[in-house]
Design a protein around this motif. Structure first.
Motif, PDB file in Angstrom:
ATOM      1  N   VAL A  41       0.742  -1.207  -0.249  1.00 46.51           N
ATOM      2  CA  VAL A  41      -0.012   0.637   0.109  1.00 46.51           C
ATOM      3  C   VAL A  41       0.861   1.505   0.467  1.00 46.51           C
ATOM      4  N   ALA A  42       1.046   2.211  -1.612  1.00 43.34           N
ATOM      5  CA  ALA A  42       1.311   3.661  -1.623  1.00 43.34           C
ATOM      6  C   ALA A  42       1.077   4.668  -0.679  1.00 43.34           C
ATOM      7  N   GLN A  43       1.493   5.456  -0.134  1.00 37.61           N
ATOM      8  CA  GLN A  43       1.134   6.450   0.630  1.00 37.61           C
ATOM      9  C   GLN A  43       1.861   7.768  -0.252  1.00 37.61           C
ATOM     10  N   ILE A  44       1.797   8.866  -0.454  1.00 36.81           N
ATOM     11  CA  ILE A  44       2.557   9.814  -1.173  1.00 36.81           C
ATOM     12  C   ILE A  44       1.569  11.967  -0.375  1.00 36.81           C
ATOM     13  N   GLU A  45       3.082  11.891   0.355  1.00 36.65           N
ATOM     14  CA  GLU A  45       2.752  13.184   0.521  1.00 36.65           C
ATOM     15  C   GLU A  45       3.869  14.028  -0.513  1.00 36.65           C
ATOM     16  N   LEU A  46       2.774  15.443  -0.328  1.00 37.04           N
ATOM     17  CA  LEU A  46       3.562  17.120  -0.607  1.00 37.04           C
ATOM     18  C   LEU A  46       3.517  17.854  -0.206  1.00 37.04           C
ATOM     19  N   GLY A  47       4.691  17.937   0.313  1.00 40.94           N
ATOM     20  CA  GLY A  47       4.877  19.508   1.210  1.00 40.94           C
ATOM     21  C   GLY A  47       5.240  21.039   0.837  1.00 40.94           C
ATOM     22  N   VAL A  48       5.339  22.023   0.851  1.00 40.20           N
ATOM     23  CA  VAL A  48       4.968  22.785   0.083  1.00 40.20           C
ATOM     24  C   VAL A  48       5.493  23.576   1.534  1.00 40.20           C
TER      25      VAL A  48
END
Ligand code: GTP
Length: 306
Positions: free
Chosen positions: A140-147
């Motif tokens: 199971v993949a989880q992708i986090e985007l941070g800015v």
């Protein structure tokens, strides 16, 4: 005579046995082509941290070169998308069969964007620090985007105190029952008339969002635009005088404490499809030598903690 090279990852005993949460490499230099909705593909100079867990208690170590080479394929043969990022994690795990069932990669870079001026129809570059972190556990993949979004915040308390000084100066100056509008207009255009200004500070919102599970593309532009539209006073690139005046108006009409900024962004993200969000607001005070700071998270079970 050829001798085989020693391969201590296979042959040597671990000094101490045990499982490890993450093992890998930090700060890998990684030029990448970044693909995101609404933007031309952008070459970025990224740094990556790459890890697998080490489940096999008596294994000497992981195979760092295999993580490194999977990232090199991403750099040289692909562009960075949710799909290619997940493929990288898949290859981290498939190259560590018997050792690992979890993989993590974190990629950090500056994304230059063309940003329009407020009124003058000019454009300029503004660079946004981006961190994309992906984790794959048991398939199971989880992708986090941070800015990080930088903006200006003007103190509402200071603005009210400045207004009071202006009112008092007005009362002192114009004591007669009827006042000449032309005189007042001229007086308001002097520093004697507007004798106090509130303090503002350069401020940074550190944002992390967890993408919906089925995300096929990054949409960093939408995330940045949403945050900047909500805060109203993002720092500007190209600025002519008319833009500066509009910025002054926007600051005056969007006075905010760090609590205001945090609450606005929390309310914004509660109406988005992101699985989870984390907000840290930093107001780098000009009144104080310390910062005003606020945190907010969605508050879901096993989600981000403030
Ligand atoms: N596991 C591990 N490897 C390290 C560390 N520091 C450096 N390395 C080096 O990472 C290099 C690559 O290791 P491997 O990926 O196992 O290299 P390899 O055996 O040539 O590759 P394979 O044939 O695919 O197993 C080795 O030269 C290690 O010495 C460390 O702290 N842990």
């Amino acid at each position: 005579m050829h001798t085989t090279m020693p391969d201590i990852a296979h042959s040597a005993d671990a000094l101490q046995t045990g499982k490890l949460d993450w093992v890998g490499m930090g700060n890998i230099e990684l030029p990448l082509l970044f693909t995101s909705k609404g933007l031309s593909d952008t070459h970025v100079t990224a740094k990556a941290d790459a890890f697998v867990n080490l489940q096999k208690e008596d294994a000497k170590g992981i195979h760092m070169s295999r993580l490194f080479l999977a990232l090199d394929t991403l750099s040289c043969e692909q562009s960075l998308t949710p799909k290619t990022l997940t493929q990288v994690l898949d290859s981290f795990i498939s190259s560590h069969q018997d050792l690992s069932n979890a993989a993590k990669v974190s990629i950090t870079f500056e994304l230059p964007l063309r940003r329009p001026s407020l009124l003058s129809k000019k454009q300029g570059w503004k660079s946004y620090p981006i961190t994309i972190t992906a984790i794959l556990v048991d398939g199971v993949a989880q992708i986090e985007l941070g800015v990080d979004v930088t903006y200006s915040s003007t103190c509402p308390c200071s603005a009210a105190l400045a207004r009071q000084l202006i009112q008092n100066a007005f009362a002192d100056k114009f004591q007669q029952a009827t006042v000449d509008t032309e005189q007042v207009h001229a007086w308001l255009g002097t520093t004697e008339g507007v004798l106090a200004t509130p303090h503002s500070q350069r401020s940074i919102a550190n944002i992390k969002v967890l993408l919906p599970a089925d995300s096929e593309e990054f949409d960093i532009l939408a995330l940045i635009d949403q945050v900047e539209d909500e805060l109203k006073t993002p720092v500007q690139a190209a600025v002519k005088r008319e833009d500066e005046q509009e910025f002054a108006r926007l600051n005056g009409q969007n006075l905010m404490f760090c609590e205001d900024a945090a609450r606005k962004l929390k309310a914004l993200f509660e109406h988005t499809a992101y699985q989870d969000f984390y907000i840290k607001i930093n107001h780098y005070e000009s009144l104080h030598a310390h910062d005003a700071v606020a945190y907010a998270v969605k508050g879901i079970e096993n989600g981000y903690k403030a």
